[in-house]
Design a protein around this motif. Structure first.
Motif, short mmCIF file in Angstrom:
data_model
loop_
_atom_site.label_atom_id
_atom_site.label_comp_id
_atom_site.label_asym_id
_atom_site.label_seq_id
_atom_site.Cartn_x
_atom_site.Cartn_y
_atom_site.Cartn_z
N LEU A 1 20.96 31.41 20.22
CA LEU A 1 21.26 31.13 21.63
C LEU A 1 20.21 30.23 22.30
O LEU A 1 20.26 30.03 23.52
CB LEU A 1 21.49 32.41 22.44
CG LEU A 1 20.68 33.64 22.13
CD1 LEU A 1 19.26 33.42 22.43
CD2 LEU A 1 21.28 34.83 22.83
N MET B 1 26.32 34.59 17.88
CA MET B 1 25.60 35.86 18.12
C MET B 1 26.29 37.00 17.37
O MET B 1 25.64 37.85 16.75
CB MET B 1 25.55 36.17 19.63
CG MET B 1 24.65 35.25 20.42
SD MET B 1 24.90 35.42 22.22
CE MET B 1 24.03 36.96 22.54
N HIS C 1 23.55 35.49 34.90
CA HIS C 1 23.17 35.80 33.50
C HIS C 1 24.18 35.22 32.50
O HIS C 1 24.81 35.95 31.74
CB HIS C 1 23.02 37.33 33.30
CG HIS C 1 22.17 37.67 32.11
ND1 HIS C 1 21.30 38.74 32.07
CD2 HIS C 1 22.04 37.08 30.88
CE1 HIS C 1 20.70 38.79 30.90
NE2 HIS C 1 21.14 37.80 30.16
N PHE D 1 23.82 42.66 19.94
CA PHE D 1 24.44 41.36 20.21
C PHE D 1 23.63 40.76 21.36
O PHE D 1 24.08 40.62 22.48
CB PHE D 1 25.90 41.60 20.63
CG PHE D 1 26.72 40.37 20.89
CD1 PHE D 1 27.54 39.82 19.91
CD2 PHE D 1 26.71 39.76 22.14
CE1 PHE D 1 28.32 38.69 20.18
CE2 PHE D 1 27.49 38.63 22.40
CZ PHE D 1 28.29 38.10 21.42
N SER D 2 22.36 40.47 21.11
CA SER D 2 21.46 39.88 22.12
C SER D 2 20.15 39.56 21.43
O SER D 2 19.78 40.20 20.44
CB SER D 2 21.18 40.86 23.27
OG SER D 2 20.41 41.95 22.84
N VAL D 3 19.46 38.56 21.99
CA VAL D 3 18.10 38.31 21.48
C VAL D 3 17.13 39.25 22.18
O VAL D 3 16.19 39.78 21.57
CB VAL D 3 17.70 36.83 21.63
CG1 VAL D 3 17.59 36.39 23.08
CG2 VAL D 3 16.39 36.55 20.91
N GLY D 4 17.35 39.50 23.47
CA GLY D 4 16.46 40.40 24.23
C GLY D 4 16.71 41.84 23.80
O GLY D 4 17.86 42.24 23.57
N ARG E 1 14.17 37.09 31.79
CA ARG E 1 14.54 38.40 32.33
C ARG E 1 13.95 38.53 33.74
O ARG E 1 12.81 38.08 33.99
CB ARG E 1 13.97 39.53 31.46
CG ARG E 1 14.70 39.78 30.15
CD ARG E 1 16.12 40.33 30.36
NE ARG E 1 16.79 40.69 29.12
CZ ARG E 1 17.62 39.90 28.45
NH1 ARG E 1 17.89 38.68 28.89
NH2 ARG E 1 18.22 40.34 27.34
N HIS F 1 23.11 43.78 25.84
CA HIS F 1 21.98 44.17 26.69
C HIS F 1 22.44 45.03 27.87
O HIS F 1 21.63 45.57 28.60
CB HIS F 1 21.21 42.93 27.18
CG HIS F 1 21.87 42.23 28.32
ND1 HIS F 1 22.79 41.21 28.14
CD2 HIS F 1 21.77 42.42 29.66
CE1 HIS F 1 23.21 40.80 29.32
NE2 HIS F 1 22.62 41.51 30.26
N SER G 1 23.62 32.43 27.61
CA SER G 1 24.18 32.27 26.26
C SER G 1 25.71 32.23 26.27
O SER G 1 26.34 32.33 25.22
CB SER G 1 23.69 33.42 25.36
OG SER G 1 24.07 34.67 25.91
C1 DGY Z 1 20.23 37.94 25.30
O1 DGY Z 1 20.76 37.71 24.21
O2 DGY Z 1 19.18 38.57 25.43
C2 DGY Z 1 20.93 37.41 26.51
O3 DGY Z 1 20.21 37.66 27.66
C3 DGY Z 1 22.32 38.00 26.62
O4 DGY Z 1 22.27 39.35 26.39
#
Ligand code: DGY
Length: 321
Positions: free
Chosen positions: A103, A299, A287, A77-80, A240, A55, A290
């Motif tokens: 995560l 991830m 932050h 490599f993030s969910v967001g 966020r 991210h 995860s």
């Molecule tokens: C996500 O995976 O979105 C976390 O905030 C780490 O990037």
């Protein structure tokens, strides 16, 4: 899969993940883990088939427009995915994936840590122990708020929100939630649904933000919405920073409208907001929702599963554009 597709890996990943990447792909790694500028990112992407970013890489419409035609997939490599201009990617027919599910436990752990830390003034206490200013004890010393049995309002009852609810029940919390749609009773586990955010805000002692940021949710906790919160409520944000109007939020923390906050995310990252950092009624982390080894590995594997599926000609499981 075509012989060794070329992958630009923008940040240093766990050893086991980089080893798996090395087996099947021809990778540009970043062993120094330096944050690339947009220009460097575009340069390093030349001749690559895929990008595996975090991210921290801002894949704006401008950056997406400058990516070479060879790029076919961006496996985050993030969910967001708020760092990605998804419309710009779709326009260029570049596939985008994320890493959901893996995560949720880690992020929920941090949400509970923040909730306890904010309610029980852990930041102030910890600072006192480190700077040698603990000089007395009295019944009035460092008095916080109990978490046990209080009402928790979760905004965004997706994967992370549901785990937060489950952990909160361990503290006998009464869970309420707002979500775009009501969950099945199996998933609700007794949580009470509000079809309107204002009603949730007015009913809860703790509010936990667990929804993604997108054009619909940006600034969701506006000045007007903050005014609807219960006086003295506690806010937790592991999602966020952009979900919150930070200026209005700071005013509310200063006036006591919001008694305390536990935050892992900020409008400006890295660094956060110096004004928030000055406020004693905040418990703050950088932050790390995860950030545990098991989750980082998971991830990476999830991002790789998406890449593997794509290059084998299948639809990646976690496609978001
Ligand atoms: C996500 O995976 O979105 C976390 O905030 C780490 O990037």
């Amino acid at each position: 899969m075509p012989a060794n597709p070329k992958v630009l890996v923008t940040r240093k990943l766990p050893k086991a993940v980089e080893e798996r990447l090395n087996n099947d792909y021809d990778c540009h790694f970043n062993p120094d883990d330096r944050l690339y500028s947009s220009d460097e990112l575009v340069d390093f992407a030349q001749g690559m088939d895929a990008i595996l970013p975090c991210h921290t890489e801002k894949l704006t419409a401008d950056v997406v427009a400058r990516l070479p035609d060879t790029i076919k997939i961006v496996a985050n490599f993030s969910v967001g995915v708020d760092h990605c201009d998804l419309a710009a990617f779709s326009e260029r027919s570049i596939v985008v994936t994320n890493t959901p599910d893996v995560l949720s436990d880690a992020t929920a752990e941090i949400a509970i840590l923040l909730m306890l830390g904010a309610a029980r003034r852990a930041g102030e206490g910890e600072a006192m122990m480190r700077n040698g200013s603990w000089k007395d004890w009295s019944p009035a010393f460092m008095v916080g708020t109990s978490v046990t049995g209080k009402r928790l309002g979760i905004i965004g009852m997706g994967r992370v929100g549901q785990v937060v609810a489950k952990r909160a029940r361990g503290f006998d919390m009464d869970v309420h939630y707002y979500n775009r749609s009501k969950l099945s009773s199996e998933l609700e586990q007794g949580a009470m649904y509000h079809d309107d955010i204002d009603s949730l805000l007015a009913s809860c002692d703790f509010i936990s933000l667990n929804c993604p940021v997108n054009p619909d949710t940006k600034g969701l906790l506006s000045r007007k919405r903050i005014s609807k919160m219960r006086d003295g409520a506690i806010l937790i944000n592991t999602a966020r920073g952009a979900l919150i109007d930070e200026e209005a939020f700071i005013d509310a923390l200063k006036s006591g409208k919001i008694a305390a906050a536990g935050l892992d995310v900020y409008c400006v990252e890295p660094g956060g907001n110096p004004e928030i950092s000055q406020l004693p009624n905040t418990f703050l982390l950088p932050h790390i929702g995860s950030a545990n080894q098991e989750t980082r590995d998971a991830m990476g594997y999830r991002a790789l599963d998406n890449l593997d599926a794509f290059f084998k000609g299948s639809e990646p499981n976690d496609r978001v554009a």
